[in-house]
Design an enzyme around this catalytic site. Structure first.
Site, mmCIF file in Angstrom:
data_model
loop_
_atom_site.group_PDB
_atom_site.id
_atom_site.type_symbol
_atom_site.label_atom_id
_atom_site.label_comp_id
_atom_site.label_asym_id
_atom_site.label_seq_id
_atom_site.Cartn_x
_atom_site.Cartn_y
_atom_site.Cartn_z
ATOM 1 N N TYR A 150 8.050 37.930 7.782
ATOM 2 C CA TYR A 150 8.768 37.551 9.001
ATOM 3 C C TYR A 150 7.842 37.664 10.212
ATOM 4 C CZ TYR A 150 12.156 37.723 12.838
ATOM 5 O OH TYR A 150 12.839 37.487 14.003
ATOM 6 N N LYS A 154 6.441 34.773 13.097
ATOM 7 C CA LYS A 154 6.608 34.835 14.547
ATOM 8 C C LYS A 154 5.258 34.809 15.270
ATOM 9 C CE LYS A 154 11.008 34.646 14.497
ATOM 10 N NZ LYS A 154 11.713 33.446 15.036
#
Length: 244
Positions: A150, A154
């Site tokens: 994750y 980002k």
């Protein structure tokens, strides 16, 4: 306020959480908002709340045909777009040694592929002075145990904004990243757990978790001409979590 009067906005992941918080603020400031997401029940509830200035279209940012259908509808009904908030995202924990191909592909599919094609397919409809907002995260600049995939997505989103700001030079179109910290959303409660998330918020300089209305206020700033000299930037709405 009416900084967005007459503007047309598209918000992905708009049925709840940060997306809905931004949509609320956009409508309050005069915009017409298209909410795009996968969960029909959440979309219907959002439109019922927002009223006649909102329209929901069900689909996934990972499905290019769904995005084509979204933008064909926007073009037919509104002609062009002033604001794109590429907010849809997903995430789950997997420490190194337990990362699966499925985990990797699902996270990158939504958080990176989805952002890329949400923005690229919107380009022909973007008006002069349009604002593109990408949802980043404090995890993009911090190490987070068991959250590396994750976090990597980002970090990728952050560089997309930097590179696209150069690609869009002299077009009048701006692109910036809104990076939340611990914000109270359904996804955060599901992935982290409410007790752990509240405890995380208590460690921030602000001493609490944030609300979607607070990220919505910053999204409205980035969407408006108040941020007209900002592009390629990142604004943290994190209670100081990644700042100190």
């Amino acid at each position: 306020m009416s900084r967005l009067q007459g503007k047309t906005a598209v918000v992905t992941g708009g049925g709840s959480g940060i997306g809905l918080g931004a949509a609320r603020r956009f409508v309050e400031e005069g915009a017409f908002v298209y909410l795009f997401g996968r969960r029909q029940e959440a979309l219907d509830a959002a439109v019922a709340e927002l009223g006649s200035s909102a329209r929901a279209i069900r689909g996934s940012v990972t499905d290019l045909a769904d995005l084509d259908r979204l933008y064909a509808t926007v073009k037919a009904e509104r002609g062009g777009i002033d604001i794109v908030f590429a907010n849809a995202g997903t995430g789950s924990f997997a420490p190194l040694g337990e990362i699966t191909l499925e985990h990797y592909e699902q996270t990158f599919d939504v958080n990176v592929k989805g952002v890329i094609f949400t923005v690229q397919k919107a380009l022909p409809l973007l008006k002069d002075g349009a604002s593109i907002i990408l949802t980043g995260s404090t995890t993009g600049v911090m190490g987070t145990p068991a959250f590396s995939i994750y976090s990597a997505t980002k970090a990728a989103v952050r560089n997309l904004a930097r590179s696209w700001a150069l690609d869009l030079r002299n077009t009048g179109i701006r692109v910036n990243v809104l990076s939340p910290g611990p914000i109270k959303t359904d996804l955060a409660m599901e992935v982290v757990g409410e007790e752990a998330f509240v405890a995380l918020g208590a460690t921030t300089p602000a001493g609490r978790i944030g609300e979607p209305a607070e990220t919505g206020a910053v999204a409205a700033f980035l969407a408006s001409s108040d941020s007209s000299f900002m592009t390629g930037g990142e604004v943290f709405v994190d209670g100081g979590f990644a700042q100190v």
